[in-house]
Design an enzyme around this catalytic site. Sequence first.
Site, PDB file in Angstrom:
ATOM      1  N   ALA A  64      25.612  26.866  16.282  1.00 53.09           N
ATOM      2  CA  ALA A  64      27.048  26.557  16.249  1.00 53.09           C
ATOM      3  C   ALA A  64      27.338  25.501  17.311  1.00 53.09           C
ATOM      4  O   ALA A  64      26.594  25.356  18.283  1.00 53.09           O
ATOM      5  CB  ALA A  64      27.857  27.820  16.529  1.00 53.09           C
ATOM      6  N   GLY A 105      23.263  30.016  15.385  1.00 52.54           N
ATOM      7  CA  GLY A 105      23.872  30.019  14.056  1.00 52.54           C
ATOM      8  C   GLY A 105      23.020  29.284  13.040  1.00 52.54           C
ATOM      9  O   GLY A 105      23.095  29.564  11.849  1.00 52.54           O
ATOM     10  N   GLU A 108      20.734  31.872  11.913  1.00 48.12           N
ATOM     11  CA  GLU A 108      21.517  32.874  11.176  1.00 48.12           C
ATOM     12  C   GLU A 108      21.821  32.392   9.758  1.00 48.12           C
ATOM     13  O   GLU A 108      21.847  33.180   8.828  1.00 48.12           O
ATOM     14  CB  GLU A 108      22.797  33.210  11.938  1.00 48.12           C
ATOM     15  CG  GLU A 108      22.529  34.009  13.208  1.00 48.12           C
ATOM     16  CD  GLU A 108      23.767  34.204  14.043  1.00 48.12           C
ATOM     17  OE1 GLU A 108      24.338  33.193  14.490  1.00 48.12           O
ATOM     18  OE2 GLU A 108      24.162  35.351  14.263  1.00 48.12           O
ATOM     19  N   GLU A 128      21.566  32.798  22.126  1.00 47.35           N
ATOM     20  CA  GLU A 128      22.970  32.973  22.493  1.00 47.35           C
ATOM     21  C   GLU A 128      23.170  33.684  23.835  1.00 47.35           C
ATOM     22  O   GLU A 128      24.090  33.369  24.584  1.00 47.35           O
ATOM     23  CB  GLU A 128      23.715  33.740  21.406  1.00 47.35           C
ATOM     24  CG  GLU A 128      24.002  32.940  20.141  1.00 47.35           C
ATOM     25  CD  GLU A 128      22.881  33.013  19.115  1.00 47.35           C
ATOM     26  OE1 GLU A 128      21.733  33.303  19.483  1.00 47.35           O
ATOM     27  OE2 GLU A 128      23.170  32.741  17.935  1.00 47.35           O
TER      28      GLU A 128
HETATM   29  N1  T1G Z   1      26.406  22.570  20.347  1.00 46.24           N
HETATM   30  C1  T1G Z   1      26.892  21.407  20.828  1.00 46.24           C
HETATM   31  N2  T1G Z   1      26.144  20.460  21.450  1.00 46.24           N
HETATM   32  C2  T1G Z   1      24.838  20.728  21.590  1.00 46.24           C
HETATM   33  C3  T1G Z   1      24.248  21.925  21.113  1.00 46.24           C
HETATM   34  C4  T1G Z   1      25.093  22.867  20.465  1.00 46.24           C
HETATM   35  N3  T1G Z   1      24.611  24.001  19.974  1.00 46.24           N
HETATM   36  N4  T1G Z   1      22.920  21.871  21.418  1.00 46.24           N
HETATM   37  C5  T1G Z   1      22.706  20.705  22.048  1.00 46.24           C
HETATM   38  N5  T1G Z   1      23.849  20.017  22.141  1.00 46.24           N
HETATM   39  C6  T1G Z   1      24.013  18.680  22.726  1.00 46.24           C
HETATM   40  C7  T1G Z   1      23.616  18.625  24.190  1.00 46.24           C
HETATM   41  O1  T1G Z   1      24.711  18.998  25.011  1.00 46.24           O
HETATM   42  C8  T1G Z   1      23.261  17.158  24.346  1.00 46.24           C
HETATM   43  O2  T1G Z   1      24.492  16.449  24.388  1.00 46.24           O
HETATM   44  C9  T1G Z   1      22.603  16.814  23.006  1.00 46.24           C
HETATM   45  O3  T1G Z   1      23.097  17.805  22.079  1.00 46.24           O
HETATM   46  C10 T1G Z   1      21.100  16.888  23.058  1.00 46.24           C
HETATM   47  O4  T1G Z   1      20.781  18.181  23.600  1.00 46.24           O
HETATM   48  C11 T1G Z   1      27.421  31.746  15.886  1.00 46.24           C
HETATM   49  C12 T1G Z   1      27.624  31.434  18.489  1.00 46.24           C
HETATM   50  C13 T1G Z   1      18.824  22.305  20.549  1.00 46.24           C
HETATM   51  C14 T1G Z   1      16.783  22.839  21.919  1.00 46.24           C
HETATM   52  O5  T1G Z   1      22.100  27.814  22.301  1.00 46.24           O
HETATM   53  O6  T1G Z   1      18.860  24.609  23.382  1.00 46.24           O
HETATM   54  O7  T1G Z   1      25.035  29.387  17.482  1.00 46.24           O
HETATM   55  O8  T1G Z   1      24.193  15.419  26.663  1.00 46.24           O
HETATM   56  O9  T1G Z   1      19.517  17.230  25.558  1.00 46.24           O
HETATM   57  O10 T1G Z   1      16.290  18.635  24.810  1.00 46.24           O
HETATM   58  O11 T1G Z   1      25.640  33.046  16.617  1.00 46.24           O
HETATM   59  O12 T1G Z   1      19.976  21.345  23.064  1.00 46.24           O
HETATM   60  O13 T1G Z   1      23.650  14.115  24.594  1.00 46.24           O
HETATM   61  O14 T1G Z   1      26.047  14.682  25.151  1.00 46.24           O
HETATM   62  O15 T1G Z   1      19.400  19.710  25.006  1.00 46.24           O
HETATM   63  O16 T1G Z   1      16.194  17.988  22.326  1.00 46.24           O
HETATM   64  C15 T1G Z   1      23.238  28.573  19.931  1.00 46.24           C
HETATM   65  C16 T1G Z   1      21.514  25.029  22.577  1.00 46.24           C
HETATM   66  C17 T1G Z   1      24.656  28.111  20.000  1.00 46.24           C
HETATM   67  C18 T1G Z   1      21.020  25.906  21.440  1.00 46.24           C
HETATM   68  C19 T1G Z   1      17.694  20.523  21.819  1.00 46.24           C
HETATM   69  N6  T1G Z   1      22.371  27.424  20.114  1.00 46.24           N
HETATM   70  N7  T1G Z   1      20.828  23.747  22.596  1.00 46.24           N
HETATM   71  O17 T1G Z   1      17.126  20.189  23.055  1.00 46.24           O
HETATM   72  O18 T1G Z   1      18.326  17.986  23.490  1.00 46.24           O
HETATM   73  S1  T1G Z   1      25.787  29.448  19.914  1.00 46.24           S
HETATM   74  C20 T1G Z   1      21.878  27.134  21.328  1.00 46.24           C
HETATM   75  C21 T1G Z   1      19.530  23.662  23.031  1.00 46.24           C
HETATM   76  C22 T1G Z   1      25.618  30.008  18.310  1.00 46.24           C
HETATM   77  C23 T1G Z   1      26.105  31.716  16.617  1.00 46.24           C
HETATM   78  C24 T1G Z   1      26.226  31.337  18.032  1.00 46.24           C
HETATM   79  C25 T1G Z   1      18.940  22.289  23.022  1.00 46.24           C
HETATM   80  C26 T1G Z   1      18.059  22.008  21.800  1.00 46.24           C
HETATM   81  P1  T1G Z   1      24.616  15.080  25.253  1.00 46.24           P
HETATM   82  P2  T1G Z   1      19.494  18.314  24.535  1.00 46.24           P
HETATM   83  P3  T1G Z   1      16.885  18.650  23.441  1.00 46.24           P
END
Ligand code: T1G
Length: 695
Positions: A64, A105, A108, A128
């Site tokens: 998400a 998500g 999911e 999460e």
């Molecule tokens: N949402 C928004 N922006 C995100 C994002 C996300 N989920 N993941 C990464 N970004 C942005 C990040 O801030 C950066 O932005 C750019 O993308 C590159 O990220 C309903 C509620 C996916 C492994 O926790 O672990 O789903 O600095 O530098 O090293 O149950 O990003 O360029 O402006 O980290 O290649 C669950 C979080 C969400 C994954 C990629 N998902 N992200 O790593 O790139 S909650 C996460 C990461 C959810 C549901 C629930 C990593 C990555 P900018 P990056 P990377």
Amino acid sequence: MVKLELREMDAGRVAVLRIENPPVNSVGSAVRVSLDEQLKAALSDASVKAVVLTGTARFFSGGADIREFNTPKAAVRPSLRELIAQIEAAEKPIVAAINGTALGGGLELTLGCHGRVADPTAKLGLPEVKLGVLPGAGGTQRLPRLIGLDAALEIIVGGEPVTAQQALEYGLVDDVDNDPVAKAIELALTIAQGVRAPRRVDHDPMDMPASAAAFDSARKNAERRYRGCIAPLEAIACVEKTLTTKLEEGLEFERDRFQYLVNGDQSKAQRHIFFAERKAAKLPSDEPADVKIRRVGVVGAGTMGGGIAMSLANAGLSVVLMEQSDAALERGWGTIVRNYETSQRRGRFTAEEVEERLARIQRSVDYADFADADLVIEAAFEDMAVKKEIFSRLDAVCRPDAILASNTSRLDIDEIAGVTSRPERVLGMHFFSPANVMRLLEVVKGAQTSNAVLAAVFGLATRIGKVPVLVGVCDGFVGNRMVSHYTREAYFLLEEGATPAQIDGALRRFGMAMGPLQMQDMAGLDISWAARKRQAPTRPAHLRYSKVADRICEMGRFGQKTGSGFYRYEPGSREPIPDPEVHALIEQCAAEAGIVRRDISDEEIVERTIFALVNEAAKIVQDGIAQRPSDIDVVYVAGYGFPMFRGGPMFYADTVGLEHVLNTIQRFHKEHGEFWTPAPLLEELVRSGRRFSDL
Ligand code: T1G
């Protein structure tokens, strides 16, 4: 957003839906709407026999869109939950082709599908809890029903991704294939033809003899990995529901707990750190690196040098580890080998992986072996004369374009650079012990350090799994400059009436990984004693000074390494035991200083130590030693054990309110003198009604 492509196959037409939302294919409101439209289009097209859902580039979906949380966009319909229910209930088979990373998500979404195929390089996870929330789109309800309790609890509570192969073994995916889309199309069509049954999640309660032990160990795992965080415990409560309630009821419970968490301070703090780390890793200049770092020299095979060498070898770099004598080198090498053997015993590395890593480290007692290094990191004794001697010799033997870095924890990088012919290629790389574990790397920019050199070192930091933070030259840079004020207040509180155990206990209850006095015992009291003796000649005589730590050192008590410090330790144990001898020494120091001891509350301990950090940090930002307050939060969470569920000292100050912080500091200023002179930046922010996070 989401593209629909029709594929004509012998067995019928297949709609391939592709999520396209760079950089990570996060599923925000716009993607949800687009996916809903394309799904409806595919499912209502009579010619379409089956559907495949996939992503682009390295990502299926990063989950998400975290940036939409606590905003109106989060409520835009359809929700992820509704989309997944639509997928799950579809008459036509929908199979996920997991082309790359599928997290949160994103994963999911695949759980609602009727089958899953993963690319061999794909990573699948529900991280999460690291953001202070829980899988809020059915993950806690569907994953246990798909792969069983134990595996699901490990993935949900641990928050770490699994490989495609592990996912296949868990039964989370049905197949692993180099062309996941083609394989998914094949699988979808066999389901459409009735050759294979769709993998539908059973909506009934799992009704299994719940091993209470499974949930107890999950709670213990959560407490160990995420001490003080509430999200993992809420996630476990959701998973427990799968045993007794139908899917729909469990989804409602999960939704309620997700909303509770996403609106709470802990999640806001943890998401702050998530984005703060990424902001810190961006340099102000976009000048590219002018050297590719492949071969790194390390001067010194002590605790730090050995840990740095391991960090580099773990990331596949070629390392030359040099000491001044064979004996010292063998001692350092022995420590490295033992560390790897411990990791192997804990299952972190296989024997082959340990051998590969050790083979990357060349041992040397000769500076000439640095001749082809792209970077050399000095991790020798913390003494300016020693460092100058080393940098002079490095300057003579290394390539002109080689970068020379010092791991110094507080000395002046400009003074070190001054003995070389290449000050623009000299900087600090301050690792934190143990260097092969701690993620923080303070990158110290000297007055002449070039942007290209900073870019090369920041690129290396990311490759070796460190969180780089750019800091300026001053005594202690950012972290150690602040920690001096934190420990100063701890020493004063000892004289005023608190015991070491009370101070450490109050700060552990606040969430610190370890209290300041136990931390001192672990690091070695002699190190800071040497720093205090170095600073003694210039210490302002009118300022209060606690003799407690000096007196303890004068007794030869340097902490764990001598069996006693602020605490005493049984042989072979790191468990701190309160020592009446130290209590007597503290009372003696208080008497000599004319201090009447009193009862001290936990609240005062936390405010005196944590607000000391905040006040000094505000001065650091003002001095330009750190780029922004959130960089300081990254330093303290990644390098000093500050609880991530409080977001770092600056985010914590914003959370409690800067007006309260300033009023308290002003009160301390009246009671305890000029150490507590409020930082002008703090006064300015309160005056203008702003917060640290507005900078
Ligand atoms: N949402 C928004 N922006 C995100 C994002 C996300 N989920 N993941 C990464 N970004 C942005 C990040 O801030 C950066 O932005 C750019 O993308 C590159 O990220 C309903 C509620 C996916 C492994 O926790 O672990 O789903 O600095 O530098 O090293 O149950 O990003 O360029 O402006 O980290 O290649 C669950 C979080 C969400 C994954 C990629 N998902 N992200 O790593 O790139 S909650 C996460 C990461 C959810 C549901 C629930 C990593 C990555 P900018 P990056 P990377």
